[in-house]
Design an enzyme around this catalytic site. Structure first.
Site, PDB file in Angstrom:
ATOM      1  N   GLU A   5      -2.733 -43.353  86.279  1.00  0.00           N
ATOM      2  CA  GLU A   5      -1.690 -42.165  85.820  1.00  0.00           C
ATOM      3  C   GLU A   5      -0.554 -42.697  86.400  1.00  0.00           C
ATOM      4  OE1 GLU A   5      -4.129 -38.218  85.442  1.00  0.00           O
ATOM      5  OE2 GLU A   5      -4.015 -38.981  87.460  1.00  0.00           O
ATOM      6  N   CYS A  23       7.104 -42.290  88.314  1.00  0.00           N
ATOM      7  CA  CYS A  23       6.182 -42.509  89.538  1.00  0.00           C
ATOM      8  C   CYS A  23       5.241 -43.441  88.847  1.00  0.00           C
ATOM      9  CB  CYS A  23       5.866 -41.389  90.010  1.00  0.00           C
ATOM     10  SG  CYS A  23       4.751 -41.784  91.200  1.00  0.00           S
ATOM     11  N   CYS A  32      -7.594 -46.305  95.246  1.00  0.00           N
ATOM     12  CA  CYS A  32      -6.707 -46.833  96.407  1.00  0.00           C
ATOM     13  C   CYS A  32      -7.914 -47.015  97.359  1.00  0.00           C
ATOM     14  CB  CYS A  32      -5.790 -45.593  97.137  1.00  0.00           C
ATOM     15  SG  CYS A  32      -4.805 -46.493  98.442  1.00  0.00           S
ATOM     16  N   CYS A  75      -6.717 -42.263 102.815  1.00  0.00           N
ATOM     17  CA  CYS A  75      -5.902 -41.059 103.383  1.00  0.00           C
ATOM     18  C   CYS A  75      -6.661 -39.745 103.161  1.00  0.00           C
ATOM     19  CB  CYS A  75      -4.585 -40.994 103.151  1.00  0.00           C
ATOM     20  SG  CYS A  75      -3.705 -42.461 103.327  1.00  0.00           S
ATOM     21  N   CYS A  95      -5.467 -37.157 100.245  1.00  0.00           N
ATOM     22  CA  CYS A  95      -4.926 -37.690  99.022  1.00  0.00           C
ATOM     23  C   CYS A  95      -5.945 -37.761  98.192  1.00  0.00           C
ATOM     24  CB  CYS A  95      -4.202 -38.800  99.247  1.00  0.00           C
ATOM     25  SG  CYS A  95      -3.772 -39.933  97.738  1.00  0.00           S
ATOM     26  N   GLU A 115      -1.800 -48.197  97.044  1.00  0.00           N
ATOM     27  CA  GLU A 115      -0.832 -48.730  97.999  1.00  0.00           C
ATOM     28  C   GLU A 115      -0.267 -49.926  97.581  1.00  0.00           C
ATOM     29  OE1 GLU A 115       1.237 -50.098 101.091  1.00  0.00           O
ATOM     30  OE2 GLU A 115       0.426 -48.030 101.382  1.00  0.00           O
ATOM     31  N   SER A 119       5.016 -43.701 104.524  1.00  0.00           N
ATOM     32  CA  SER A 119       4.404 -42.272 104.740  1.00  0.00           C
ATOM     33  C   SER A 119       3.667 -42.312 105.880  1.00  0.00           C
ATOM     34  CB  SER A 119       3.238 -42.351 103.405  1.00  0.00           C
ATOM     35  OG  SER A 119       3.656 -42.252 102.297  1.00  0.00           O
ATOM     36  N   LEU A 120       4.309 -41.385 106.816  1.00  0.00           N
ATOM     37  CA  LEU A 120       4.007 -41.288 108.275  1.00  0.00           C
ATOM     38  C   LEU A 120       2.687 -40.286 108.282  1.00  0.00           C
ATOM     39  CD1 LEU A 120       4.926 -43.021 110.656  1.00  0.00           C
ATOM     40  CD2 LEU A 120       6.153 -41.048 111.066  1.00  0.00           C
ATOM     41  N   ASN A 169       0.415 -30.901  98.481  1.00  0.00           N
ATOM     42  CA  ASN A 169       0.042 -30.309  97.215  1.00  0.00           C
ATOM     43  C   ASN A 169      -1.610 -30.193  97.325  1.00  0.00           C
ATOM     44  OD1 ASN A 169       2.501 -30.454  95.619  1.00  0.00           O
ATOM     45  ND2 ASN A 169       2.490 -32.649  96.268  1.00  0.00           N
ATOM     46  N   CYS A 208       2.655 -35.502  94.478  1.00  0.00           N
ATOM     47  CA  CYS A 208       2.138 -36.452  95.424  1.00  0.00           C
ATOM     48  C   CYS A 208       0.762 -36.253  95.881  1.00  0.00           C
ATOM     49  CB  CYS A 208       3.249 -36.282  96.627  1.00  0.00           C
ATOM     50  SG  CYS A 208       4.981 -36.947  96.058  1.00  0.00           S
TER      51      CYS A 208
END
Length: 375
Positions: free
Chosen positions: A112, A125, A132, A136, A139, A188, A244-245, A323, A366
């Site tokens: 997407e 984006c 991925c 994470c 996500c 990533e 992205s921390l 989100n 995100c």
């Protein structure tokens, strides 16, 4: 917070046979394009004509390439412009100015992209992987596992299609051009380094060999793959780096972002500082604020201290309200907690701006991209 370790997932999750995407004009360097057209029996200058149609006129339609003989058009486009992406669903939000598109790739893998039109800019984006592999925990994409890397042409095709739609006036607000590209979609980016850098080079190359975008308007995000971050710093292309921390302490970050067990918080921040030193480009720190998980005042102070200890003027922090994703046990921080988090970062001298998130109602913000067929 559970202390159960999260397994670092770097290998692909097999989802059926996957092949290599067919060769596409975009995958080739300018010299390789000349060689490709001459191998088809055409004159070398046809390569520049094709590049002008693709990168300047934003088309791969042979019927629109009227400066080429009909027979040449069919041969060249048939060989060099295979269909890599098929749009199968489009969802809109914000009065039509946020557009999420689901694409099926040649092997039925799905990705997407999200196009966002603002008053003074347009941002796409893009996805760099189908799924991925970094897992994470907050996500939606990370929970899919990795299907495969995208090719340079598959990524650039997302960009061309968005730029074409904007130029054609298909997004409310009238015809305009694409100004910004962010590698913050599925995947990533630095785990698909070669294709992503190939894409970056096509984005910033002057016409007709590329889209002629400013490197300053291209953002490459990462969860902290330190060797690739350092390699990016040496490329000589000053894109914006976004790290992205999501946590300033290793115990929590290793749970939220499993790659932290390989390169920890300090490793990632040191590499980010080296990127600034090499490029002069201020680094963005992305931090999804999760209620009662990583939004504590002491964590804001710790983050501020770690960033300030590495100097001034090199970083900007973007807290992002979490989100929602299907089945997630976590929610966004309370607004008052969010404001306190920002205030504490600023008290340490860290420029901080809450990230404007768009498209959450169409699962286009995100962390929400999951390439689902029905929503």
């Amino acid at each position: 917070m559970s202390a159960t370790p999260v397994r670092l997932q770097l290998s692909a999750t097999t989802r059926g046979a996957r092949g290599k995407p067919p060769r596409h004009f975009v995958d080739l360097t300018p010299q390789e394009r000349v060689e490709a057209v001459t191998a088809l029996g055409e004159k070398p200058f046809r390569a520049k004509q094709l590049a002008t149609h693709y990168f300047t006129h934003l088309t791969n339609d042979p019927e629109k390439m009227t400066d080429l003989p009909k027979a040449s058009r069919d041969v060249l486009t048939g060989d060099l412009f295979p269909q890599l992406l098929t749009a199968t669903r489009t969802l809109t939000a914000d009065g039509g100015t946020t557009v999420k598109t689901l694409y099926h790739l040649f092997d039925d893998a799905k990705v997407e992209s999200v196009l966002m039109r603002y008053a003074n800019r347009t941002t796409l984006c893009v996805s760099s992987q189908a799924g991925c592999g970094l897992a994470c925990s907050f996500c939606a994409t990370g929970q899919l596992g990795l299907t495969r890397n995208l090719s340079t042409a598959e990524i650039v095709e997302q960009v061309r299609e968005a730029a074409r739609a904007l130029a054609a006036g298909e997004v409310p607000g009238g015809a305009t051009r694409l100004t910004n590209v962010v590698f913050m979609g599925m995947g990533e980016p630095l785990a698909n380094y070669k294709a992503v850098m190939g894409t970056v080079r096509r984005l910033v190359a002057p016409a007709p060999d590329g889209l002629g975008m400013s490197a300053r308007n291209v953002t490459v995000s990462t969860v902290g793959m330190v060797p690739a971050m350092d390699k990016l710093a040496g490329e000589g292309i000053p894109v914006t780096l976004a790290l992205s921390l999501h946590a300033p302490d290793d115990e929590l970050r290793s749970e939220l972002v499993p790659v932290n067990t390989r390169w920890d918080v300090d490793d990632a921040l040191d590499s980010a500082r080296r990127y600034f030193d090499a490029t002069g480009r201020r680094v963005s720190i992305e931090y999804a604020l999760i209620r009662d998980v990583n939004d504590h005042a002491w964590r804001a102070d710790l983050l501020g201290e770690k960033l300030a200890a590495r100097g001034t003027g090199w970083v900007h922090c973007n807290p992002i309200p979490l989100n929602p994703t299907p089945g997630s046990r976590w929610t966004a921080s309370d607004p008052a907690v969010e404001r306190e988090f920002v205030a504490r970062l600023r008290a340490h001298g860290i420029p901080t701006t809450i990230r404007d998130t768009r498209g959450s109602d169409i699962d286009g913000a995100c962390g929400q991209l999951a390439a689902e067929e029905d929503q």
